[in-house]
Design a protein around this motif. Structure first.
Motif, PDB file in Angstrom:
ATOM      1  N   LEU A 523       3.632 -19.014  -7.589  1.00  0.00           N
ATOM      2  CA  LEU A 523       3.663 -17.846  -6.709  1.00  0.00           C
ATOM      3  C   LEU A 523       2.758 -16.754  -7.271  1.00  0.00           C
ATOM      4  N   ARG A 524       1.860 -16.282  -6.436  1.00  0.00           N
ATOM      5  CA  ARG A 524       0.955 -15.205  -6.839  1.00  0.00           C
ATOM      6  C   ARG A 524       0.976 -14.107  -5.774  1.00  0.00           C
ATOM      7  N   VAL A 525       0.571 -12.921  -6.201  1.00  0.00           N
ATOM      8  CA  VAL A 525       0.387 -11.790  -5.294  1.00  0.00           C
ATOM      9  C   VAL A 525      -1.029 -11.290  -5.506  1.00  0.00           C
ATOM     10  N   ALA A 526      -1.830 -11.282  -4.457  1.00  0.00           N
ATOM     11  CA  ALA A 526      -3.242 -10.905  -4.574  1.00  0.00           C
ATOM     12  C   ALA A 526      -3.628  -9.952  -3.459  1.00  0.00           C
ATOM     13  N   ASP A 527      -3.146  -8.737  -3.553  1.00  0.00           N
ATOM     14  CA  ASP A 527      -3.555  -7.684  -2.628  1.00  0.00           C
ATOM     15  C   ASP A 527      -3.526  -6.376  -3.414  1.00  0.00           C
ATOM     16  N   LEU A 528      -3.560  -5.245  -2.730  1.00  0.00           N
ATOM     17  CA  LEU A 528      -3.600  -3.967  -3.439  1.00  0.00           C
ATOM     18  C   LEU A 528      -2.334  -3.692  -4.240  1.00  0.00           C
ATOM     19  N   CYS A 529      -1.247  -4.438  -3.957  1.00  0.00           N
ATOM     20  CA  CYS A 529      -0.061  -4.405  -4.813  1.00  0.00           C
ATOM     21  C   CYS A 529      -0.425  -4.606  -6.270  1.00  0.00           C
ATOM     22  N   ALA A 530      -1.336  -5.543  -6.484  1.00  0.00           N
ATOM     23  CA  ALA A 530      -1.623  -6.037  -7.825  1.00  0.00           C
ATOM     24  C   ALA A 530      -2.476  -5.076  -8.640  1.00  0.00           C
ATOM     25  N   VAL A 531      -3.222  -4.218  -7.963  1.00  0.00           N
ATOM     26  CA  VAL A 531      -4.267  -3.434  -8.629  1.00  0.00           C
ATOM     27  C   VAL A 531      -3.633  -2.349  -9.505  1.00  0.00           C
ATOM     28  N   PRO A 532      -3.928  -2.342 -10.815  1.00  0.00           N
ATOM     29  CA  PRO A 532      -3.266  -1.409 -11.720  1.00  0.00           C
ATOM     30  C   PRO A 532      -3.938  -0.048 -11.821  1.00  0.00           C
ATOM     31  N   VAL A 533      -5.035   0.153 -11.087  1.00  0.00           N
ATOM     32  CA  VAL A 533      -5.678   1.462 -11.014  1.00  0.00           C
ATOM     33  C   VAL A 533      -5.701   1.877  -9.548  1.00  0.00           C
ATOM     34  N   LEU A 534      -5.807   3.181  -9.297  1.00  0.00           N
ATOM     35  CA  LEU A 534      -6.003   3.666  -7.932  1.00  0.00           C
ATOM     36  C   LEU A 534      -7.503   3.900  -7.770  1.00  0.00           C
ATOM     37  N   PRO A 535      -8.214   2.997  -7.087  1.00  0.00           N
ATOM     38  CA  PRO A 535      -9.676   3.061  -7.064  1.00  0.00           C
ATOM     39  C   PRO A 535     -10.207   4.391  -6.522  1.00  0.00           C
ATOM     40  N   SER A 536     -11.374   4.773  -7.004  1.00  0.00           N
ATOM     41  CA  SER A 536     -11.968   6.064  -6.660  1.00  0.00           C
ATOM     42  C   SER A 536     -12.758   5.953  -5.365  1.00  0.00           C
ATOM     43  N   HIS A 538     -12.362   4.667  -0.819  1.00  0.00           N
ATOM     44  CA  HIS A 538     -11.574   4.073   0.261  1.00  0.00           C
ATOM     45  C   HIS A 538     -11.396   2.603  -0.083  1.00  0.00           C
ATOM     46  N   VAL A 539     -10.160   2.140  -0.152  1.00  0.00           N
ATOM     47  CA  VAL A 539      -9.833   0.968  -0.972  1.00  0.00           C
ATOM     48  C   VAL A 539      -9.992  -0.378  -0.279  1.00  0.00           C
ATOM     49  N   GLN A 540     -10.501  -0.423   0.956  1.00  0.00           N
ATOM     50  CA  GLN A 540     -10.617  -1.740   1.593  1.00  0.00           C
ATOM     51  C   GLN A 540     -11.532  -2.659   0.789  1.00  0.00           C
ATOM     52  N   ALA A 541     -12.593  -2.103   0.203  1.00  0.00           N
ATOM     53  CA  ALA A 541     -13.501  -2.939  -0.580  1.00  0.00           C
ATOM     54  C   ALA A 541     -12.775  -3.544  -1.775  1.00  0.00           C
ATOM     55  N   THR A 542     -11.913  -2.762  -2.415  1.00  0.00           N
ATOM     56  CA  THR A 542     -11.142  -3.276  -3.545  1.00  0.00           C
ATOM     57  C   THR A 542     -10.178  -4.366  -3.095  1.00  0.00           C
ATOM     58  N   ALA A 543      -9.620  -4.216  -1.903  1.00  0.00           N
ATOM     59  CA  ALA A 543      -8.734  -5.260  -1.377  1.00  0.00           C
ATOM     60  C   ALA A 543      -9.495  -6.570  -1.190  1.00  0.00           C
ATOM     61  N   TYR A 544     -10.705  -6.479  -0.643  1.00  0.00           N
ATOM     62  CA  TYR A 544     -11.511  -7.690  -0.484  1.00  0.00           C
ATOM     63  C   TYR A 544     -11.772  -8.354  -1.829  1.00  0.00           C
ATOM     64  N   VAL A 545     -12.254  -7.568  -2.797  1.00  0.00           N
ATOM     65  CA  VAL A 545     -12.670  -8.152  -4.073  1.00  0.00           C
ATOM     66  C   VAL A 545     -11.464  -8.671  -4.860  1.00  0.00           C
ATOM     67  N   THR A 546     -10.286  -8.104  -4.611  1.00  0.00           N
ATOM     68  CA  THR A 546      -9.063  -8.637  -5.216  1.00  0.00           C
ATOM     69  C   THR A 546      -8.814 -10.060  -4.726  1.00  0.00           C
ATOM     70  N   GLY A 547      -8.930 -10.267  -3.422  1.00  0.00           N
ATOM     71  CA  GLY A 547      -8.746 -11.607  -2.874  1.00  0.00           C
ATOM     72  C   GLY A 547      -9.805 -12.583  -3.347  1.00  0.00           C
ATOM     73  N   VAL A 548     -11.049 -12.127  -3.398  1.00  0.00           N
ATOM     74  CA  VAL A 548     -12.136 -12.987  -3.875  1.00  0.00           C
ATOM     75  C   VAL A 548     -11.873 -13.431  -5.307  1.00  0.00           C
ATOM     76  N   THR A 549     -11.436 -12.490  -6.146  1.00  0.00           N
ATOM     77  CA  THR A 549     -11.189 -12.797  -7.559  1.00  0.00           C
ATOM     78  C   THR A 549     -10.051 -13.800  -7.713  1.00  0.00           C
ATOM     79  N   CYS A 550      -8.982 -13.611  -6.950  1.00  0.00           N
ATOM     80  CA  CYS A 550      -7.860 -14.553  -7.015  1.00  0.00           C
ATOM     81  C   CYS A 550      -8.287 -15.947  -6.579  1.00  0.00           C
ATOM     82  N   ALA A 551      -9.080 -16.021  -5.510  1.00  0.00           N
ATOM     83  CA  ALA A 551      -9.550 -17.328  -5.043  1.00  0.00           C
ATOM     84  C   ALA A 551     -10.374 -18.022  -6.118  1.00  0.00           C
TER      85      ALA A 551
END
Length: 561
Positions: A523-536, A538-551
């Motif tokens: 079981l994994r969680v790979a969305d903005l839940c997981a991100v330990p920083v609050l990106p500087s 608008h965070v949609q780009a970080t959401a995308y790259v989180t999924g890419v990294t998990c994949a």
């Protein structure tokens, strides 16, 4: 057998679509199921560039959550937008595509002890993700927009870039900022966002790009099921083997990956028996894995506008917005070829990220932990954002006159909210308490970011064309600015951290550096839940790259390359 897949992905937003696409398109072509609670969102008319500001009020696209009464926001219950349907938040956000700063990602890597998340690796993923149109709008020279090809990609599924046309005063406003002491930046997505830039949008040729574009067309080994909300993960012993959705069971031979977002993934975890023991016991949910951090650490960016009426003739958008026939005709033109006023007005703005020069002298800053202070003083980390040309009349009671709306966000908020159970029914939303403005540091930075914006509006370069204040604080005093924040603050749909990752042994984490839920296999969680920083940004780009990294991590672990 039709209900057994190699991977089951929950959530069709930026992270979920990125995970599903990355796995399904890997050379070994595993079977992948993507479950989305909302609909297909396949109406092309929902992608009008200049109408992106109103998609969030579409009840079919937004879960419509509200916060608990917020003590520092006049005890108001604020809207907490959450995307529903394929595309998720990317279908209802303001479509500003900002990747944050390189120090965000290096800090992420430091926190979790994994160089996978360092800027150099993340930038490669951003480049692979995007098809960037780097041609600035007509009449906008390289002084204002000059992205380097080495910082961008041209063959990814996500269409991003600038508009072909923009409002007449865009460069004039940028010049005003420069004259007022706000430096220009030719590309806020280079890894260093500091300065005033022409905004990059998740739109191209008049059309919004959403996460659904990553899985369209879907490969044969990817099954997409909409209207399939997931109530819980099926766990045997300490191993996740599938999920339940509306009474149906879907099994994963390899992994279940939750990508339902910062407001939803914790709900699924808790109703699966993974979460704070006291809450689970209160609602008679059998405990599979107690973890007090599930649903904690909720962070968000807050936004507030300031609006002035401006001298005539001003910009042509005022007459356009005031003419229903013109707007109808423009929509028909957009439907034909994606051009016209709806690809121009409300579609291109300027965006700026700045530091507060005196932040280190502020008591509220000095009272922060040393690591927070160190991070905020890094070269590329901004303390606030300014955004121009918001079509404020679309979401505030402002007449469609010749006005200009600016907005500010403050970054690195120290308030930590929580989302908690309020029912044993998994279809009942959680209770959301973000504790907006609860931290003294947050209130100080909110004051100073607005004060910086007020100083700009009072500078001669801008003020010479101002007629009157329509919406803003009564004065630049601390009290009046905070009162205005309390009255007009809104959430930015940037919720993060509610099941964050960290190093083994950290007390406030849910996931390890590989997105795995601690204590649960498969079981994994790979969305903005997981991100330990609050990106500087608008965070949609970080959401995308989180999924890419998990994949990528999953593909390597299961030898899918």
């Amino acid at each position: 057998m039709e209900s057994i897949y190699d991977f089951v992905i929950v959530g069709g937003g930026p992270s979920g679509c990125a995970v599903a696409s990355g796995l399904a398109k890997s050379p070994k072509k595993p079977s992948v199921l993507l479950l989305e609670a909302g609909g297909d969102n396949d109406d092309h008319n929902l992608r009008v560039d200049g109408q992106r500001w109103t998609t969030s009020i579409n009840k079919d696209l937004n879960w419509g959550y509200k916060t608990t009464p917020q003590e520092y926001c006049g005890n108001r219950e604020l809207n907490l937008p959450s995307g529903r349907g394929l595309g998720g938040g990317s279908a209802i956000n303001f479509a500003n595509y900002t990747i944050g700063c390189r120090d965000d990602y290096d800090e992420w890597a430091r926190i979790v002890g994994d160089d996978t998340f360092r800027w150099e690796r993340m930038q490669t993923r951003f480049k692979d993700l995007e098809s960037f149109n780097g041609e600035p709008p007509a009449g906008v020279g390289k002084k204002y927009a000059a992205p380097k090809p080495t910082d961008h990609g041209t063959s990814g599924p996500l269409k991003v870039g600038y508009t072909k046309e923009c409002v007449e005063d865009l460069t004039e406003i940028l010049d005003c900022f420069e004259q007022a002491g706000f430096p220009l930046n030719p590309d806020h997505n280079s890894g260093n966002p500091i300065g005033m830039s022409v905004s990059i949008n998740s739109c191209q040729n008049g059309v919004r790009s959403t996460a659904a574009d990553l899985i369209t067309p879907a490969p044969d080994n990817l099954t997409v099921s909409t209207h399939s909300p997931v109530q819980r993960v099926i766990i045997e012993g300490k191993k996740a083997i599938g999920v339940e959705s509306n009474g149906k069971k879907y099994f994963a031979s390899k992994e279940v990956v939750l990508c339902a977002g910062a407001l939803h993934s914790p709900r699924i975890l808790m109703h699966s028996g993974i979460g704070p023991a006291k809450q689970l016991n209160e609602y008679q949910i059998p405990i599979i894995q107690a973890n007090e951090a599930v649903g904690q650490n909720l962070r968000d960016h807050l936004c507030i506008p300031i609006v002035h009426s401006r001298k005539e003739p001003g910009v042509s958008s005022a007459s356009f917005y005031g003419d229903a026939k013109a707007m109808d005709a423009a929509l028909e033109q957009w439907k034909k070829d994606g051009t016209g006023p709806w690809a121009k007005y409300g579609a291109q703005a300027a965006i700026g990220f700045f530091k507060l020069d005196d932040i280190a002298k502020m008591k509220e800053f000095q009272d922060l932990p040393a690591e927070e202070q160190r991070f905020m003083l890094l070269d590329t980390v901004p303390h606030y954002e300014i955004f121009t040309h918001l079509p404020a009349h679309m979401f505030y009671p402002i007449p469609t006159m010749n006005y200009h709306c600016l907005a500010t966000w403050y970054f690195n908020g120290q308030s930590r909210g929580e989302i908690t159970l309020q029912s044993s029914d998994p279809d009942v939303p959680l209770k959301y308490n973000p504790r907006f403005l609860a931290s003294p540091f947050d209130r100080r930075v909110a004051i100073e970011s607005m004060r910086s914006l007020l100083r700009f509006t009072e500078h001669e370069a801008y003020a010479k064309n101002t007629v009157a204040l329509i919406s803003g604080p009564k004065s630049d005093s601390d009290e009046d600015i905070l009162e205005y924040w309390a009255e007009r603050v809104i959430s930015s749909l940037h919720m993060t951290g509610t099941a964050k990752m960290g190093k083994p042994g950290d007390s406030n984490v849910v996931l390890d550096n590989n997105f795995r839920v601690i204590g649960i296999e498969g079981l994994r969680v790979a969305d903005l839940c997981a991100v330990p920083v609050l990106p500087s940004g608008h965070v949609q780009a970080t959401a995308y790259v989180t999924g890419v990294t998990c994949a990528e991590k999953l593909a390597k672990e299961y030898h899918l390359e």
